[in-house]
Design a protein around this motif. Sequence first.
Motif, PDB file in Angstrom:
ATOM      1  N   LYS A 291       0.953  -1.258   0.008  1.00  0.00           N
ATOM      2  CA  LYS A 291       0.037   0.136   0.085  1.00  0.00           C
ATOM      3  C   LYS A 291       0.937   1.162   0.098  1.00  0.00           C
ATOM      4  O   LYS A 291       1.671   1.374   0.938  1.00  0.00           O
ATOM      5  CB  LYS A 291      -0.950   0.042   1.363  1.00  0.00           C
ATOM      6  CG  LYS A 291      -1.786   1.378   1.160  1.00  0.00           C
ATOM      7  CD  LYS A 291      -2.757   1.196   2.585  1.00  0.00           C
ATOM      8  CE  LYS A 291      -3.751   2.314   2.663  1.00  0.00           C
ATOM      9  NZ  LYS A 291      -4.394   2.576   3.929  1.00  0.00           N
ATOM     10  N   MET A 293       1.491   5.240   0.194  1.00  0.00           N
ATOM     11  CA  MET A 293       0.482   6.329   0.632  1.00  0.00           C
ATOM     12  C   MET A 293       1.395   7.511   0.194  1.00  0.00           C
ATOM     13  O   MET A 293       2.477   7.575   0.231  1.00  0.00           O
ATOM     14  CB  MET A 293       0.218   6.372   2.097  1.00  0.00           C
ATOM     15  CG  MET A 293      -0.413   5.386   2.488  1.00  0.00           C
ATOM     16  SD  MET A 293      -1.016   5.255   4.139  1.00  0.00           S
ATOM     17  CE  MET A 293       0.535   4.663   4.896  1.00  0.00           C
ATOM     18  N   CYS A 306      -1.701  10.045   3.287  1.00  0.00           N
ATOM     19  CA  CYS A 306      -2.840   9.451   2.999  1.00  0.00           C
ATOM     20  C   CYS A 306      -2.689   8.574   1.640  1.00  0.00           C
ATOM     21  O   CYS A 306      -1.637   8.544   1.041  1.00  0.00           O
ATOM     22  CB  CYS A 306      -3.773  10.325   2.596  1.00  0.00           C
ATOM     23  SG  CYS A 306      -3.449  11.722   1.259  1.00  0.00           S
ATOM     24  N   ASN A 307      -3.808   7.889   1.099  1.00  0.00           N
ATOM     25  CA  ASN A 307      -3.641   7.124  -0.212  1.00  0.00           C
ATOM     26  C   ASN A 307      -3.221   8.195  -1.295  1.00  0.00           C
ATOM     27  O   ASN A 307      -3.693   9.277  -1.207  1.00  0.00           O
ATOM     28  CB  ASN A 307      -4.875   5.933  -0.405  1.00  0.00           C
ATOM     29  CG  ASN A 307      -6.003   6.950  -0.552  1.00  0.00           C
ATOM     30  OD1 ASN A 307      -5.844   7.662  -1.587  1.00  0.00           O
ATOM     31  ND2 ASN A 307      -7.162   6.465  -0.010  1.00  0.00           N
ATOM     32  N   GLU A 380     -10.691   3.406   6.225  1.00  0.00           N
ATOM     33  CA  GLU A 380      -9.378   4.202   5.769  1.00  0.00           C
ATOM     34  C   GLU A 380      -9.087   5.186   6.933  1.00  0.00           C
ATOM     35  O   GLU A 380      -9.954   5.791   7.367  1.00  0.00           O
ATOM     36  CB  GLU A 380      -9.567   4.860   4.435  1.00  0.00           C
ATOM     37  CG  GLU A 380      -8.461   5.515   3.761  1.00  0.00           C
ATOM     38  CD  GLU A 380      -8.657   6.131   2.256  1.00  0.00           C
ATOM     39  OE1 GLU A 380      -7.908   6.922   1.787  1.00  0.00           O
ATOM     40  OE2 GLU A 380      -9.654   5.678   1.759  1.00  0.00           O
ATOM     41  N   ALA A 382      -6.375   8.827   7.414  1.00  0.00           N
ATOM     42  CA  ALA A 382      -5.133   9.703   6.712  1.00  0.00           C
ATOM     43  C   ALA A 382      -4.824  10.713   7.843  1.00  0.00           C
ATOM     44  O   ALA A 382      -5.641  11.256   8.508  1.00  0.00           O
ATOM     45  CB  ALA A 382      -5.951  10.474   5.603  1.00  0.00           C
TER      46      ALA A 382
END
Length: 680
Positions: A291, A293, A306-307, A380, A382
């Motif tokens: 993942k 980010m 964050c993504n 999710e 962030a």
Amino acid sequence: MSFRCPTCRDPLAQETEHLVCRRCERHYPLVRGIPDFRTESGYWCNVSRQVLRELVDDARTSGDWRAAANRHVPDYVEHFTSRGRADFRFLLPLDRTSVVLDAGAMWGGITVPMAPEAGTVYAVDKTLETIEFLDLRAKQSGLGNVRVCACGLDKLPFQDGFFDIVILSGVLEWVAVDEETVLARDYFQPRHDRRSYGLAPERVQTDVLTELRRVLKATGVLCLAIENRYGLPYFLGKPDDHVNVRFVPLLPRRLANLVTQWRLNSPYRTYTHSDRALRSMLGEAGFDTVKVMGCSPHYIEPDFICNQVRARYYLRKHRHRLGRKYGLMSRLLPASLLSKTIPSFVVLAGGANGTQTEQAKLARVFDDAMAHKAVGPVRELALVDSRKGDDLPACFEVWTADGSVPSHFCKVARDPGAAAILKDECENMGRFHAACREPFGAVVPPQALVERDDVRMLIYRHLGGKVSTPKALYRGFLATRRLEHAALRAIELLCEFQRQTFQRKVRMRDLLTALDGWLARIGVLDAASAANVAHLREELERLGDRELPVCAVHGDFNLGNIMVCGKERYLLDFEHYEDTGLPFFDLGNITISTLLMAFDARVFLGQEHHRRAVALFRSWVSAYQKLSGIDTEVLRFLCPLAALEQKAKTYPAHRDPATYPMFPDPVFTKLLAPRESFWQ
């Protein structure tokens, strides 16, 4: 003993001055009690070996690592003591049973914040002196769960599947460099110790990642932080963070190598990567789930993590912090390119053989705290709007459902001692609502105050609005109009706040008692200020029976604490709230402080003052007078009374008074001037 032989991975036996492998008969020295598994004496640090050696000796002799650091490396103390550097720990499945590896730990900037919330933290680095300092720092800080050793990252002295979490922050790009590196020296001049290398940098980096995969559990997580090779700052001319040469990361590797050989007398080996290249490299090293980010402006001091899809939104939101060129480009670039050119990456990798990693620490605590409110599980997280300061909270947005809008906003204490600040804010908001004459929708109370599993946080419903600062508003086309409109709307909110919490009225001559109290706390004034205060005292006596309302005081009423959601305004941050006070302080913050932040404060210290600032100030005070009904003669003394109250306040340890625009002496002195001054 947890350490294993790096060669055959058999357990080690401890002798007087060595660790011994009975199987392969290798001996590893104990240097002042620290295991040394290195095959050669590597060195990487910001300062020279001599300075670092003096720091270690001083810390050991004095018993005070922080004082020693302030004496020997004052320029780097904040760099490795700020707990904000490890804010990403809330995104990891960390708990009191976790075994953590900080690979390339150096001064302990990540090890120390992680240790109180983990089971055991192993800190390794190839520089023995920094590991010695970290060992002293941990022991003198009372952290008994930190274990240290000196070793390279290609052969780690641990068994397979030993760690729950591995941290590799700002290290991967350096693992292919074998020369002794002193950043304070080598960042600014060519090298004179050129070496030959057999393996390409990508191969060395992949081998290190493979070794980290070996020591990580199947359900464990690798957290990797690194600059983006194609970060937008590099396109705009920012020098490479590692070799201090412009555009090098963007060039083909062979061409970049020729440039650094010519400019620095050294091959180019500090490779950074794109998100695609990182995924490929991690996949080759054995990580099944990756993942990536986005992070800006840098993973060391991130404004947000964050993504990548959401990163473009936060980049545009924070563009005023990144410089004019960056801000302009962040608006012009297509969203698809913006997410690919984010400055840094924070990567979470794991899930070997199809296994799933555990839930993030913050998500786990949030779900437990909100279970009774029928809120869905966290999908999710962030990190957003991160500000410097261990006593300031880290802020997170939470998504509990699919979609582009977060459902909740959380303030999380970075330090256990800072939890009291969140508790005070929660209690202050409760007292405010109890004091209101009728329901006041512009102040949204928290949904929960949580203290569990080493997480201390306030949970709010996400409002989905926007907060602006005076500097951000006062730029570009129609800047004056935007600033004027924002402050006028804020003044409307202030008048309603004060009306809701109105308690009684006092006469102007009664302010003399408050004035004496302020002066007692301020202390000795210079001659000009003392004369101005004497004049103010006479004026208050003259106004005599004219009345002034007593109401609650927000304590930090500025545009940065007002969220705009369409036509609605919400008042945030009740950390400095007071039940009873005068209206001048909040009014001074939204008028005087706004102008001081929007314009250069020096504008107000000379004979010539900015005509637009004069017009704005007068229009705001006039609007307040019409809404509040306070006598115009009384409002003439807004500036000196607000400045005196600001100067006399007792500030929390984490808040530097100089950060308040009205506090610095030159501004304070000017605000005390009698009515013929600019402000009147």
